[in-house]
Design an enzyme around this catalytic site. Sequence first.
Site, short mmCIF file in Angstrom:
data_model
loop_
_atom_site.label_atom_id
_atom_site.label_comp_id
_atom_site.label_asym_id
_atom_site.label_seq_id
_atom_site.Cartn_x
_atom_site.Cartn_y
_atom_site.Cartn_z
N TYR A 1 29.23 -5.92 12.93
CA TYR A 1 30.31 -5.71 13.92
C TYR A 1 31.05 -7.01 14.20
CZ TYR A 1 26.98 -1.95 14.17
OH TYR A 1 26.12 -0.96 13.82
N TYR B 1 24.74 13.04 13.04
CA TYR B 1 24.81 11.59 13.28
C TYR B 1 23.60 11.10 14.08
CZ TYR B 1 26.38 7.08 15.05
OH TYR B 1 26.44 5.75 15.37
N SER C 1 21.82 2.25 13.08
CA SER C 1 23.04 2.12 12.27
C SER C 1 22.80 1.67 10.84
CB SER C 1 24.00 1.14 12.94
OG SER C 1 24.62 1.77 14.03
N VAL D 1 20.67 -0.86 16.23
CA VAL D 1 20.23 -1.21 17.59
C VAL D 1 18.73 -0.98 17.83
CG1 VAL D 1 22.45 -1.05 18.81
CG2 VAL D 1 21.00 0.99 18.59
N LYS E 1 23.87 4.06 8.25
CA LYS E 1 25.28 4.20 7.84
C LYS E 1 25.49 3.75 6.39
CE LYS E 1 26.90 3.50 12.60
NZ LYS E 1 27.34 2.50 13.58
N1 GLN Z 1 22.87 5.49 17.32
C1 GLN Z 1 23.50 4.29 17.78
C2 GLN Z 1 24.81 4.62 18.48
O1 GLN Z 1 25.52 5.41 17.96
C3 GLN Z 1 23.73 3.40 16.61
C4 GLN Z 1 24.38 2.09 16.98
C5 GLN Z 1 23.84 0.91 16.24
O2 GLN Z 1 22.74 0.93 15.70
N2 GLN Z 1 24.59 -0.15 16.27
O3 GLN Z 1 25.15 4.10 19.52
#
Ligand code: GLN
Length: 316
Positions: A252, A200, A73, A270, A76
């Site tokens: 988050y 994505y 993520s 993650v 992003k």
């Molecule tokens: N690719 C992961 C997902 O979409 C990204 C989530 C993350 O890094 N928090 O679940």
Amino acid sequence: MEHLKNLDEIVGTVCREMQAHLGHGRVADYIPALAKIDPRHFGIAIAIQPEREAEEVAIFAAGDAEVPFSVQSISKVFTLTMALEKLGGALWKRVGKEPSGSPFNSIVQLENERGIPRNPLINAGALVVTDALLAGGDPAQLIAGILDFIRGLAHDPAVTIDPEVATSEGDTGFRNASLANFLRAFGNIENNIQDVLEVYFHQCALRMNCRQLARAGLYLAHGGVDPGSAARVTSVQRTRRINALMMTCGHYDASGDFAFRVGLSGKSGVGGGILAIAPRRASIAVWSPGLNAWGNSHVGVLALEKLSSLAGWSVF
Ligand code: GLN
């Protein structure tokens, strides 16, 4: 040069102190390709902006700073930058700017809020950003464009996308597929859903090490200009806004905790990485794959807490 010597000591101290915490937290096993990573890794890199124009960007690193990991993520932040450059303020008609107070992959708010995700750093918001970037184009071309953008920011053509991680996430990404379908039902995804998901999953599968990631984030500490090439990546105002969103939404439903403990803007993934920005000073990348209950690196947050206190860096 005294402060540079100091940073060398600081990354060493942080790395040493983190050893006792390694192994805590759980790797992200909902993406099978990430489940096999050893949680005991720890890496840290700090890229600092040069004091004078002719000087090179200096990077201070310790631990596994050279071992590549899945940025997930954290990507992003980079796609948001690209989308703001492409669409400008029109993006905010499709995605909000409020912390969600919910897990990264939550679907519940979307129904009440009629398909407008709370912010661009949760999965639903990032899918909208990716859709806005795709805009009827070719997914493979957009994936190449994102990779190019990040290689340029990192000043390193060795940055890659891990096809195994992208495929693994595609095979198990039912939740992201649900989010994309739900968004589509509200008219907030315009392209073919498979195409949006493909882009994505590939952006999340970007493989970078701490040095490359810290270097790539430096424009966010430097008013939107990449200090290495003097190229303007984005405006001063957008840089401030991206940092504001990282501070309020980048972790988050633990964004408040991160702001409280670290006092810098940050974005987690993650894969166990975190990119943190100390405006006008440094871009910092840490990596340790064991996650806490909110899906953020357990040791990564501890390391940044220690670093911000040792270096005296806080936006407050
Ligand atoms: N690719 C992961 C997902 O979409 C990204 C989530 C993350 O890094 N928090 O679940």
